[in-house]
Design a protein around this motif. Structure first.
Motif, mmCIF file in Angstrom:
data_model
loop_
_atom_site.group_PDB
_atom_site.id
_atom_site.type_symbol
_atom_site.label_atom_id
_atom_site.label_comp_id
_atom_site.label_asym_id
_atom_site.label_seq_id
_atom_site.Cartn_x
_atom_site.Cartn_y
_atom_site.Cartn_z
ATOM 1 N N LYS A 242 -10.136 -9.267 -5.384
ATOM 2 C CA LYS A 242 -11.322 -9.718 -4.638
ATOM 3 C C LYS A 242 -12.291 -8.565 -4.401
ATOM 4 C CE LYS A 242 -9.572 -13.693 -2.093
ATOM 5 N NZ LYS A 242 -9.406 -14.277 -0.752
ATOM 6 N N ALA A 243 -11.771 -7.404 -4.022
ATOM 7 C CA ALA A 243 -12.636 -6.255 -3.732
ATOM 8 C C ALA A 243 -13.435 -5.837 -4.964
ATOM 9 C CB ALA A 243 -11.796 -5.086 -3.215
ATOM 10 N N ILE A 244 -12.780 -5.783 -6.110
ATOM 11 C CA ILE A 244 -13.472 -5.391 -7.339
ATOM 12 C C ILE A 244 -14.465 -6.469 -7.745
ATOM 13 C CG2 ILE A 244 -13.173 -4.841 -9.787
ATOM 14 C CD1 ILE A 244 -12.387 -2.591 -7.708
ATOM 15 N N GLN A 245 -14.081 -7.738 -7.637
ATOM 16 C CA GLN A 245 -15.003 -8.832 -7.966
ATOM 17 C C GLN A 245 -16.247 -8.806 -7.086
ATOM 18 O OE1 GLN A 245 -12.471 -12.266 -7.515
ATOM 19 N NE2 GLN A 245 -11.498 -11.971 -9.512
ATOM 20 N N LYS A 246 -16.109 -8.308 -5.857
ATOM 21 C CA LYS A 246 -17.248 -8.260 -4.935
ATOM 22 C C LYS A 246 -18.016 -6.946 -5.018
ATOM 23 C CE LYS A 246 -15.554 -11.777 -1.841
ATOM 24 N NZ LYS A 246 -15.375 -12.179 -0.457
ATOM 25 N N GLY A 247 -17.645 -6.083 -5.986
ATOM 26 C CA GLY A 247 -18.447 -4.904 -6.267
ATOM 27 C C GLY A 247 -17.942 -3.561 -5.782
ATOM 28 N N ALA A 248 -16.702 -3.485 -5.300
ATOM 29 C CA ALA A 248 -16.162 -2.179 -4.913
ATOM 30 C C ALA A 248 -16.024 -1.296 -6.148
ATOM 31 C CB ALA A 248 -14.813 -2.339 -4.213
ATOM 32 N N ASP A 249 -16.251 -0.001 -5.979
ATOM 33 C CA ASP A 249 -16.134 0.962 -7.079
ATOM 34 C C ASP A 249 -14.705 1.456 -7.252
ATOM 35 O OD1 ASP A 249 -19.059 1.240 -7.645
ATOM 36 O OD2 ASP A 249 -19.046 1.913 -5.563
ATOM 37 N N GLY A 250 -13.965 1.469 -6.151
ATOM 38 C CA GLY A 250 -12.592 1.948 -6.166
ATOM 39 C C GLY A 250 -11.805 1.255 -5.077
ATOM 40 N N LEU A 251 -10.515 1.533 -5.044
ATOM 41 C CA LEU A 251 -9.618 0.884 -4.096
ATOM 42 C C LEU A 251 -8.815 1.900 -3.316
ATOM 43 C CD1 LEU A 251 -8.257 -1.804 -6.583
ATOM 44 C CD2 LEU A 251 -9.941 -2.181 -4.759
ATOM 45 N N VAL A 252 -8.522 1.562 -2.071
ATOM 46 C CA VAL A 252 -7.553 2.311 -1.277
ATOM 47 C C VAL A 252 -6.349 1.391 -1.133
ATOM 48 C CG1 VAL A 252 -7.032 3.445 0.907
ATOM 49 C CG2 VAL A 252 -9.358 3.544 -0.020
ATOM 50 N N ALA A 253 -5.261 1.726 -1.797
ATOM 51 C CA ALA A 253 -4.037 0.936 -1.721
ATOM 52 C C ALA A 253 -3.327 1.318 -0.428
ATOM 53 C CB ALA A 253 -3.157 1.217 -2.937
ATOM 54 N N VAL A 254 -3.389 0.424 0.549
ATOM 55 C CA VAL A 254 -2.814 0.675 1.877
ATOM 56 C C VAL A 254 -1.396 0.112 1.864
ATOM 57 C CG1 VAL A 254 -3.133 0.414 4.355
ATOM 58 C CG2 VAL A 254 -5.138 0.483 2.858
ATOM 59 N N ALA A 255 -0.440 0.984 1.611
ATOM 60 C CA ALA A 255 0.946 0.581 1.384
ATOM 61 C C ALA A 255 1.769 0.676 2.668
ATOM 62 C CB ALA A 255 1.553 1.468 0.296
ATOM 63 N N ALA A 256 3.031 0.272 2.545
ATOM 64 C CA ALA A 256 3.963 0.395 3.661
ATOM 65 C C ALA A 256 3.964 1.842 4.143
ATOM 66 C CB ALA A 256 5.359 -0.021 3.215
ATOM 67 N N GLY A 257 3.946 2.019 5.425
ATOM 68 C CA GLY A 257 3.937 3.356 6.005
ATOM 69 C C GLY A 257 2.572 3.797 6.484
ATOM 70 N N ALA A 258 1.520 3.095 6.068
ATOM 71 C CA ALA A 258 0.168 3.461 6.509
ATOM 72 C C ALA A 258 -0.010 3.099 7.976
ATOM 73 C CB ALA A 258 -0.877 2.750 5.656
ATOM 74 N N GLY A 259 -0.788 3.894 8.680
ATOM 75 C CA GLY A 259 -1.081 3.614 10.079
ATOM 76 C C GLY A 259 -2.210 2.616 10.207
ATOM 77 N N GLY A 260 -2.361 2.052 11.376
ATOM 78 C CA GLY A 260 -3.421 1.085 11.617
ATOM 79 C C GLY A 260 -3.162 -0.203 10.853
ATOM 80 N N HIS A 261 -4.233 -0.915 10.492
ATOM 81 C CA HIS A 261 -4.075 -2.157 9.727
ATOM 82 C C HIS A 261 -3.495 -1.799 8.372
ATOM 83 C CE1 HIS A 261 -7.033 -3.473 12.735
ATOM 84 N NE2 HIS A 261 -6.314 -4.573 12.688
ATOM 85 N N ALA A 262 -2.297 -2.270 8.102
ATOM 86 C CA ALA A 262 -1.579 -1.795 6.925
ATOM 87 C C ALA A 262 -0.763 -2.901 6.285
ATOM 88 C CB ALA A 262 -0.654 -0.646 7.317
ATOM 89 N N GLY A 263 -0.401 -2.652 5.049
ATOM 90 C CA GLY A 263 0.393 -3.601 4.299
ATOM 91 C C GLY A 263 1.876 -3.317 4.400
ATOM 92 N N THR A 264 2.644 -4.142 3.722
ATOM 93 C CA THR A 264 4.100 -4.020 3.744
ATOM 94 C C THR A 264 4.683 -3.708 2.375
ATOM 95 O OG1 THR A 264 4.310 -6.400 3.407
ATOM 96 C CG2 THR A 264 4.324 -5.627 5.689
ATOM 97 N N LEU A 265 3.830 -3.671 1.347
ATOM 98 C CA LEU A 265 4.337 -3.429 -0.005
ATOM 99 C C LEU A 265 4.676 -1.963 -0.227
ATOM 100 C CD1 LEU A 265 1.945 -5.638 -2.173
ATOM 101 C CD2 LEU A 265 4.285 -6.138 -1.454
#
Length: 191
Positions: A82-105
């Motif tokens: 979705k981010a790339i389709q909406k025009g983002a140039d790059g991605l920050v993969a927020v993986a398990a262990g990240a602080g704040g709003h974070a993912g579980t993968l």
């Protein structure tokens, strides 16, 4: 890509010496964000903007209009697309262990899934605080490592002294995953 960002920032700073600005800024782009808000006007001409909590084409277009780059926080492959389709140039993969709003993968799984289809810049975040973790992020296929919490206890950080000390004193066992505060799942330090 790092050279382009550094050059772009240096060139822009030279052109705008009378108006100092940040080299990068992190902006939460949820549905309530308004482009002419003070938060957005402050990001004008910032070379790198990291967006989160909802990829938005209007925000990306505003940043691209002055030549800025947009990296978007993602917690899974679906949001990366979705981010790339909406025009983002790059991605920050927020993986398990990240602080704040974070993912579980797992960072291994998240970067690997994104790399199957995306060859643009990826920054990896999640429990990265040493040179060894930066090397591991690169070995996984990320172009950058995104560190945050490691900088909180520094002199330059505008954080309460008690919080700075908690970062130093606590361990991974003191981190909780909760939706209590914002409704979105976040990793927080319990001290």
């Amino acid at each position: 890509m790092d050279v382009c960002i550094v050059y772009s920032a240096s060139a822009r700073m030279e052109r705008n010496r009378r108006t100092p600005s940040a080299l990068g800024v992190n902006v939460k782009c949820g549905p309530l964000m308004i482009l002419d808000s003070p938060c957005c006007t402050q990001m004008a001409m910032v070379p790198l903007v990291i967006t989160s909590l909802g990829a938005r084409e209007d925000v990306n277009a505003a940043i691209h209009s002055y030549g800025g780059l947009v990296f978007h926080d993602v917690i899974n492959n679906k949001f990366a697309h979705k981010a790339i389709q909406k025009g983002a140039d790059g991605l920050v993969a927020v993986a398990a262990g990240a602080g704040g709003h974070a993912g579980t993968l797992s960072p291994f799984a998240l970067v690997s899934e994104i790399r199957e289809w995306f060859d643009g810049p990826i920054a990896l975040s999640g429990a990265i605080s040493t040179g060894r973790s930066i090397l591991a992020a690169q070995a996984m296929g990320a172009d950058f490592a995104y560190l945050g919490s490691a900088f909180i206890p520094t002199t330059e950080a505008n954080a309460a002294d008690a919080y700075k000390q908690a970062i130093v004193d606590c361990s991974a066992e003191d981190i909780v995953y909760s939706s209590l505060f914002t409704g979105g799942w976040s990793r927080l330090l319990q001290y």
